[in-house]
Design a protein around this motif. Structure first.
Motif, PDB file in Angstrom:
ATOM      1  N   SER A  57      -9.050   3.972  11.044  1.00 41.84           N
ATOM      2  CA  SER A  57      -8.803   2.538  11.221  1.00 41.84           C
ATOM      3  C   SER A  57     -10.012   1.681  10.880  1.00 41.84           C
ATOM      4  O   SER A  57      -9.888   0.494  10.641  1.00 41.84           O
ATOM      5  CB  SER A  57      -8.407   2.252  12.675  1.00 41.84           C
ATOM      6  OG  SER A  57      -9.514   2.443  13.528  1.00 41.84           O
TER       7      SER A  57
ATOM      8  N   ASN B  69      -7.722   0.318  20.861  1.00 44.55           N
ATOM      9  CA  ASN B  69      -7.691   1.312  19.779  1.00 44.55           C
ATOM     10  C   ASN B  69      -8.225   2.669  20.279  1.00 44.55           C
ATOM     11  O   ASN B  69      -9.070   3.311  19.653  1.00 44.55           O
ATOM     12  CB  ASN B  69      -8.533   0.826  18.584  1.00 44.55           C
ATOM     13  CG  ASN B  69      -8.331   1.672  17.335  1.00 44.55           C
ATOM     14  OD1 ASN B  69      -7.245   2.201  17.101  1.00 44.55           O
ATOM     15  ND2 ASN B  69      -9.371   1.811  16.534  1.00 44.55           N
TER      16      ASN B  69
ATOM     17  N   LYS C  45     -12.057   0.541  12.779  1.00 48.19           N
ATOM     18  CA  LYS C  45     -12.336  -0.397  13.867  1.00 48.19           C
ATOM     19  C   LYS C  45     -12.992   0.368  15.000  1.00 48.19           C
ATOM     20  O   LYS C  45     -12.932   1.592  15.070  1.00 48.19           O
ATOM     21  CB  LYS C  45     -11.027  -1.029  14.377  1.00 48.19           C
ATOM     22  CG  LYS C  45     -10.289  -1.876  13.355  1.00 48.19           C
ATOM     23  CD  LYS C  45      -9.138  -2.640  14.022  1.00 48.19           C
ATOM     24  CE  LYS C  45      -8.116  -1.685  14.592  1.00 48.19           C
ATOM     25  NZ  LYS C  45      -6.963  -2.398  15.200  1.00 48.19           N
TER      26      LYS C  45
END
Length: 331
Positions: free
Chosen positions: A143, A214, A145
């Motif tokens: 991701s 996340n 992130k």
């Protein structure tokens, strides 16, 4: 010497008088000061741990003491007379005795800033906490992130270390506990994200937090139904590391959670992680532990018992795991 002895799987440990062992080449004799009771010790007593030893056997995986005799070799001679944190050899008797022989490579001299009581708890939980963040760092992040971590049995000594290290590193940690008083305890210690698995809306709360943060790196020490709940709550592409089995129930995983989400499951055992890292990186990790042992990787001591109180010590630990460690003391 006096030692705790286990005669068979599942038996009640007893106190016995056995000969003081003598160190061989590459080994040292440690006059033990203290040794904690850990979940891995309980698993060993019940026959559910990865290391098997012939009976009768002295349990105990870690401790601290003074090296009072050295076998052949440079390292044993260097450690002679020093206060050390020590781990039991996989092939020899363990730490729950007045004296223990182990390999010199399984001992680490203690800094003067570290108490010998804290030194007795330096290997299992602190090294595991560091290992979790190493696993986090080295698990690919698709991701791109910031990722969060989910950790279960979070009111334990290890769980609290993970929370403190996460804060130090700026990594959000979702801590899962099973009682409301544990939620309040962790929040009072600075934990930001705590979820109670006994709440009726536990799975919904966990899913919302996991997606918000996340949280794709999951660590589970419980087993039973919890691994499936973790996978159902986590974002796609998450990886679950199972490192304990506090529940006696079997794990049931829905195949679709792996087939259609890209989620993965893997076992984690500190012993294997240390072998993979090799001697140099292990020594660096031990140095890091010593620098953090009085704060992020410190452990609260709930009670201390003499070796003759082993039965009471084990029961006290089983019934009060979130209150801190129980130490066997050989003073």
């Amino acid at each position: 010497m006096q030692a705790v002895v286990l005669t068979e799987i599942g038996a009640q440990p007893t106190i016995a008088t056995i000969p003081v062992p003598q160190p061989g080449a590459g080994e040292v004799l440690v006059k033990m000061h203290a040794s904690p009771i850990n979940p891995s010790d309980l698993a060993f007593l019940a026959g559910g741990y990865g290391i098997k030893k012939p009976f009768p056997v002295v349990p105990g995986f870690e401790g601290s003491g003074i090296v009072v005799a050295a076998g052949k070799g440079i390292l044993p001679k260097i450690w002679l007379g020093k206060k050390v944190a020590c781990a039991a050899s996989p092939k020899l008797n363990g730490c729950w005795a007045e004296y223990m022989v182990t390999t010199a490579a399984s001992c680490v001299p203690l800094s003067k800033k570290i108490s010998i009581d804290q030194g007795s708890m330096m290997f299992v939980n602190p090294m595991t906490a560091l290992a979790f963040f190493d696993v986090y760092k080295n698990t690919p992040n698709s991701s791109k992130k910031l990722r969060g971590i989910i950790n279960t049995a979070a009111a334990s000594a290890l769980g609290r270390m993970v929370i403190r290290l996460g804060k130090q590193k700026g990594i959000p940690v979702i801590s899962i506990v099973r009682r409301e008083e544990q939620v309040e305890m962790l929040k009072s210690e600075g934990a930001e994200f705590v979820v109670n698995s006994s709440d009726p809306d536990f799975e919904l709360k966990l899913k919302e937090l996991a997606h918000q943060l996340n949280a794709t790196i999951l660590f589970d020490a419980v087993g039973g139904k919890l691994p499936q709940q973790l996978l159902s709550a986590a974002p796609k592409g998450s990886k679950l590391f199972i490192y304990g089995r506090l529940s006696a129930d079997a794990c049931e995983i829905l195949p679709g959670e792996l087939i259609f989400t890209g989620n993965q499951i893997q076992g984690f055992w500190l012993t294997n992680w240390l072998h993979e890292k090799g001697m140099l990186k292990t020594l660096l990790a031990i140095r890091k532990v010593q620098s953090l042992i009085n704060h992020e990787l410190g452990t609260n001591i709930h009670k201390q018992f003499s070796i003759g109180q082993i039965t009471e010590a084990i029961e006290t630990y089983k019934n009060n795991m979130s209150k801190g460690k129980v130490l066997l003391s050989f003073k």
